[in-house]
Design a protein around this motif. Structure first.
Motif, PDB file in Angstrom:
ATOM      1  N   UNK A  59       0.845  -1.317  -0.023  1.00 28.56           N
ATOM      2  CA  UNK A  59      -0.201   0.117   0.067  1.00 28.56           C
ATOM      3  C   UNK A  59       0.881   1.183  -0.012  1.00 28.56           C
ATOM      4  N   UNK A  60       1.919   1.360   0.790  1.00 23.46           N
ATOM      5  CA  UNK A  60       2.872   2.415   0.955  1.00 23.46           C
ATOM      6  C   UNK A  60       3.440   2.727  -0.393  1.00 23.46           C
ATOM      7  N   UNK A  75       7.439  19.425   2.253  1.00 27.46           N
ATOM      8  CA  UNK A  75       8.570  19.301   3.219  1.00 27.46           C
ATOM      9  C   UNK A  75       8.467  18.240   4.288  1.00 27.46           C
ATOM     10  N   UNK A  76       7.312  17.778   4.721  1.00 30.40           N
ATOM     11  CA  UNK A  76       7.069  16.703   5.676  1.00 30.40           C
ATOM     12  C   UNK A  76       5.993  15.927   5.616  1.00 30.40           C
ATOM     13  N   UNK A  77       5.845  14.813   6.114  1.00 33.72           N
ATOM     14  CA  UNK A  77       4.532  13.944   6.238  1.00 33.72           C
ATOM     15  C   UNK A  77       3.852  13.944   7.619  1.00 33.72           C
ATOM     16  N   UNK A  78       2.454  14.292   7.386  1.00 36.20           N
ATOM     17  CA  UNK A  78       1.666  14.215   8.629  1.00 36.20           C
ATOM     18  C   UNK A  78       0.752  12.986   8.481  1.00 36.20           C
ATOM     19  N   UNK A  79       0.701  12.212   9.638  1.00 36.65           N
ATOM     20  CA  UNK A  79      -0.474  11.252   9.538  1.00 36.65           C
ATOM     21  C   UNK A  79      -1.558  11.394  10.702  1.00 36.65           C
ATOM     22  N   UNK A  80      -2.746  11.825  10.498  1.00 37.58           N
ATOM     23  CA  UNK A  80      -3.621  12.166  11.493  1.00 37.58           C
ATOM     24  C   UNK A  80      -4.304  10.891  12.221  1.00 37.58           C
ATOM     25  N   UNK A  81      -4.291  10.943  13.466  1.00 34.84           N
ATOM     26  CA  UNK A  81      -4.948   9.872  14.316  1.00 34.84           C
ATOM     27  C   UNK A  81      -6.366   9.724  13.941  1.00 34.84           C
ATOM     28  N   UNK A  82      -6.834   8.375  13.582  1.00 39.93           N
ATOM     29  CA  UNK A  82      -5.836   7.063  13.905  1.00 39.93           C
ATOM     30  C   UNK A  82      -5.321   6.330  12.825  1.00 39.93           C
ATOM     31  N   UNK A  84      -4.353   7.602  10.011  1.00 40.47           N
ATOM     32  CA  UNK A  84      -3.488   8.090   9.418  1.00 40.47           C
ATOM     33  C   UNK A  84      -1.970   7.869   9.767  1.00 40.47           C
ATOM     34  N   UNK A  85      -1.888   7.319  11.213  1.00 41.07           N
ATOM     35  CA  UNK A  85      -0.487   7.033  11.609  1.00 41.07           C
ATOM     36  C   UNK A  85       0.320   6.047  11.020  1.00 41.07           C
ATOM     37  N   UNK A  86      -0.347   4.752  10.971  1.00 40.33           N
ATOM     38  CA  UNK A  86       0.233   3.890  10.245  1.00 40.33           C
ATOM     39  C   UNK A  86       0.669   4.093   8.631  1.00 40.33           C
ATOM     40  N   UNK A  87      -0.510   4.628   8.079  1.00 40.66           N
ATOM     41  CA  UNK A  87      -0.324   5.136   6.861  1.00 40.66           C
ATOM     42  C   UNK A  87       0.749   6.160   6.413  1.00 40.66           C
TER      43      UNK A  87
END
Length: 234
Positions: A59-60, A75-82, A84-87
């Motif tokens: 998937x990644x 410039x960076x990646x943000x994974x929103x809880x919940x 989005x964190x592992x993604x």
């Protein structure tokens, strides 16, 4: 047309490969499912079922290839809880493997009052931030992420999702003439790239229908899009 919206040529092949992968993994299913908006959908996409290392890793790869191919600068990646964190973490790893090493951060739903404290974990939020999530139903999660990112002094710049349902959003219990993705693009001024869209799913089903095994699903999904789909979905 904004960067990252076009999906042609090799990109179409990527989308078709992703739809096949989602079907094989049991993440994309057909039948009758009630959506959060109360609609009866003929298909259901549950990214939580990418539930082992091999599936998450592949998937990644799809995310990273779509992000890099989109030309979106960040410039960076943000994974929103919940979800989005592992993604976000997996995508950051795959981007680094492709030679695009960027910082990664995520938020907690509840702030800690001990240890490092606060609601943010990982690299400091700064610069242009790419939000990674699974789908975008109402845009609520994106708006929450935007508030977090801006509060930290960074710029919410773009969103990467797995599937764009290309259907009307709901506001106060009624259908509106735009999708959540269109709202994020036009009203929030952010770029959005999706690995695949409902149009790609219909193309996949059409090929299967020609072979005789997915015809009924194609007809139902097409009827659903004709009823709830957005105009000029991109």
């Amino acid at each position: 047309m904004q960067t990252g919206e076009a999906q042609t040529g090799a990109d179409d092949a990527l989308a078709q490969d992703f739809v096949q992968f989602a079907v094989d993994a049991g993440v994309l299913r057909f039948g009758e499912f009630k959506t959060k908006a109360g609609r009866l959908s003929p298909y259901f996409f549950n990214a939580g079922l990418f539930d082992d290392g091999a599936k998450l890793g592949r998937l990644a790869q799809f995310y990273a290839r779509r992000i890099v191919g989109s030309g979106i600068e960040f410039d960076m990646v943000f994974g929103p809880a919940y979800k989005g964190i592992p993604l976000g973490a997996a995508v950051a790893i795959e981007l680094a493997r492709l030679g695009r090493n960027v910082p990664f951060a995520y938020n907690r739903k509840e702030a800690k009052d001990h240890g490092e404290g606060g609601s943010l974990v990982g690299a400091p939020l700064q610069g242009r931030v790419l939000i990674v999530d699974d789908v975008m139903s109402a845009g609520t999660a994106v708006r929450e992420s935007i508030a977090i990112i801006r509060a930290a002094g960074a710029t919410p710049h773009a969103v990467a999702i797995a599937l764009d349902r290309q259907e009307k959003a709901t506001e106060d219990g009624r259908d509106v003439d735009h999708s959540a993705v269109q709202y994020v693009r036009s009203q929030l001024g952010m770029q959005v790239c999706a690995i695949a869209k409902l149009a790609d799913l219909l193309q996949y089903l059409a090929h299967g229908a020609a072979a005789g095994d997915l015809g009924a699903h194609h007809e139902r999904v097409l009827a659903y899009r004709q009823r709830y789909g957005v105009e000029d979905a991109g």
